[in-house]
Design a protein around this motif. Structure first.
Motif, PDB file in Angstrom:
ATOM      1  N   ARG A  76     -79.579 -94.016  37.490  1.00  0.00           N
ATOM      2  CA  ARG A  76     -78.406 -93.141  37.444  1.00  0.00           C
ATOM      3  C   ARG A  76     -77.767 -93.300  36.062  1.00  0.00           C
ATOM      4  NH1 ARG A  76     -76.288 -91.906  42.676  1.00  0.00           N
ATOM      5  NH2 ARG A  76     -77.111 -93.928  43.332  1.00  0.00           N
ATOM      6  N   PHE A  77     -77.954 -92.297  35.205  1.00  0.00           N
ATOM      7  CA  PHE A  77     -77.345 -92.289  33.882  1.00  0.00           C
ATOM      8  C   PHE A  77     -76.157 -91.329  33.883  1.00  0.00           C
ATOM      9  CE2 PHE A  77     -81.734 -93.544  32.724  1.00  0.00           C
ATOM     10  CZ  PHE A  77     -81.476 -94.646  31.927  1.00  0.00           C
TER      11      PHE A  77
ATOM     12  N   LEU B 198     -70.264 -98.838  40.965  1.00  0.00           N
ATOM     13  CA  LEU B 198     -70.217 -98.612  42.406  1.00  0.00           C
ATOM     14  C   LEU B 198     -70.446 -97.136  42.696  1.00  0.00           C
ATOM     15  CD1 LEU B 198     -69.785-100.160  45.032  1.00  0.00           C
ATOM     16  CD2 LEU B 198     -67.327 -99.736  44.804  1.00  0.00           C
ATOM     17  N   SER B 199     -71.656 -96.812  43.163  1.00  0.00           N
ATOM     18  CA  SER B 199     -72.005 -95.412  43.379  1.00  0.00           C
ATOM     19  C   SER B 199     -73.093 -95.311  44.433  1.00  0.00           C
ATOM     20  CB  SER B 199     -72.483 -94.799  42.056  1.00  0.00           C
ATOM     21  OG  SER B 199     -72.711 -93.415  42.179  1.00  0.00           O
ATOM     22  N   GLY B 200     -73.356 -94.082  44.874  1.00  0.00           N
ATOM     23  CA  GLY B 200     -74.451 -93.836  45.808  1.00  0.00           C
ATOM     24  C   GLY B 200     -74.312 -94.618  47.101  1.00  0.00           C
ATOM     25  N   SER B 201     -75.445 -95.183  47.567  1.00  0.00           N
ATOM     26  CA  SER B 201     -75.431 -95.937  48.824  1.00  0.00           C
ATOM     27  C   SER B 201     -74.588 -97.207  48.699  1.00  0.00           C
ATOM     28  CB  SER B 201     -76.860 -96.297  49.246  1.00  0.00           C
ATOM     29  OG  SER B 201     -77.474 -97.150  48.290  1.00  0.00           O
TER      30      SER B 201
ATOM     31  N   ASP C 102     -76.926 -97.555  37.681  1.00  0.00           N
ATOM     32  CA  ASP C 102     -77.809 -98.374  38.507  1.00  0.00           C
ATOM     33  C   ASP C 102     -79.245 -97.946  38.257  1.00  0.00           C
ATOM     34  OD1 ASP C 102     -78.374 -96.115  40.310  1.00  0.00           O
ATOM     35  OD2 ASP C 102     -76.393 -96.490  41.150  1.00  0.00           O
ATOM     36  N   THR C 103     -80.176 -98.765  38.676  1.00  0.00           N
ATOM     37  CA  THR C 103     -81.588 -98.472  38.456  1.00  0.00           C
ATOM     38  C   THR C 103     -82.429 -99.302  39.397  1.00  0.00           C
ATOM     39  OG1 THR C 103     -83.317 -98.286  36.748  1.00  0.00           O
ATOM     40  CG2 THR C 103     -81.931-100.256  36.696  1.00  0.00           C
ATOM     41  N   LYS C 104     -83.702 -98.940  39.517  1.00  0.00           N
ATOM     42  CA  LYS C 104     -84.609 -99.742  40.339  1.00  0.00           C
ATOM     43  C   LYS C 104     -85.908 -99.965  39.588  1.00  0.00           C
ATOM     44  CE  LYS C 104     -86.527 -95.872  43.039  1.00  0.00           C
ATOM     45  NZ  LYS C 104     -86.755 -95.347  44.396  1.00  0.00           N
TER      46      LYS C 104
END
Length: 315
Positions: free
Chosen positions: A250-251, A135-138, A225-227
């Motif tokens: 996000r590493f 759970l991070s960022g937006s 997370d990643t896209k």
């Protein structure tokens, strides 16, 4: 001729000749297909040439200075993952060996080496395929406001950077003309690409995330997370663009991981922190970066490559 950083810091990883930041390519004998925030794309017959420059963006703006060698790091990390994931999903790569490029590219071999890929053309899906394991960022902002992320309800009482009960698929619209990506629900993605494609892309994204996350964990990294971006060719769905780089993912270092706040990250953290410190209004023109921010950011990108691949990279 390529446009390089003129008044910004450039460095050498070997301590000798300064390494300039490649901000833009100008190949007058080639057809420019498009310019992204980081990549320049050229049409090469039935293929595309992707060139990763050293541009760096933050808050939806390309900054005035780049990170020397960043494009090479991004390309080499993507190449590692394309190979690592080849049994999960086909990808758009034809070759990254400049010696195998078409004849019309040979004159530019010096600029293209290590920072370019010759790839298949694909019809790209109009959505970013985002997977979140933490759970991070937006996602954290969404959860604070609604108790959910992209409409997916989560347990109460989660902290920033907490690991989620299981990874979740949270698509986003692809930004156009510098606009910010917007998170959307799975139902909205279905409306964009159709139910079958949406389900396939969701399942592929989660499978890729789980395999990549396990590898990152073995390297001492957390993939928060990643896209991904996918497209279609006559052969079906393929993985395209960049994959699991510090620009798209996000590493976090596994050692010292402590939920309850933001984590140190192998990405643009130093850049964002600097821009916030100078109270930039996040409007054009974007500022340049001081020497120490450039150097720290470059070192983070290189460290991410070395940890993930087990190899060193000479710029």
């Amino acid at each position: 001729m390529p446009r390089e950083a003129e008044s910004t810091f450039s460095l050498s990883t070997k301590g000798t000749t300064p390494l300039p930041a490649l901000l833009e390519t100008e190949f007058g004998d080639l057809v420019l297909h498009a310019r992204g925030k980081v990549r320049d794309l050229y049409s090469v017959g039935e293929f595309l040439l992707l060139v990763a420059t050293d541009r760096i963006s933050a808050f939806d703006h390309v900054l005035a200075s780049g990170i020397p060698g960043k494009g090479k790091v991004l390309t080499q990390i993507s190449l590692f993952w394309f190979d690592f994931l080849r049994d999960v999903v086909p990808n758009h790569l034809i070759t990254a060996d400049v010696n195998l490029y078409p004849r019309e590219l040979r004159d530019h071999a010096g600029e293209l080496r290590d920072r370019s890929m010759l790839v298949k053309r694909a019809q790209m899906f109009p959505a970013e395929c985002v997977v979140r394991g933490y759970l991070s960022g937006s996602g954290w902002k969404d959860y604070q406001a609604t108790g959910a992320v992209c409409g997916i309800a989560l347990p109460k009482g989660l902290r920033e950077s907490d690991k989620l009960p299981e990874p979740i698929f949270t698509p986003a619209t692809k930004s156009l003309h510098g606009k910010h990506d917007e998170n959307i629900s799975f139902d909205e993605m279905v409306a964009l690409v159709g139910a079958r494609s949406a389900a396939t892309l969701r399942d592929l994204s989660l499978e890729i995330y789980n395999k990549a996350s396990a590898h990152a964990e073995s390297c001492g990294l957390i993939l928060a997370d990643t896209k991904f971006e996918f497209g279609t060719t006559a052969e079906g769905i393929i993985l395209a663009d960049e994959v699991l780089t510090p620009d798209s993912s996000r590493f976090w270092p596994r050692d010292g991981y402590a939920p309850g706040g933001a984590q140190p990250s192998f990405d643009k953290q130093f850049v964002r922190d600097y821009l916030e410190s100078i109270h930039w209004n996040k409007q054009a023109p974007a500022p340049g970066l001081p020497e120490d921010v450039v150097k720290k950011t470059q070192q983070k990108y290189l460290q991410a490559y070395e940890l993930l691949t087990g190899k060193s990279l000479s710029l």
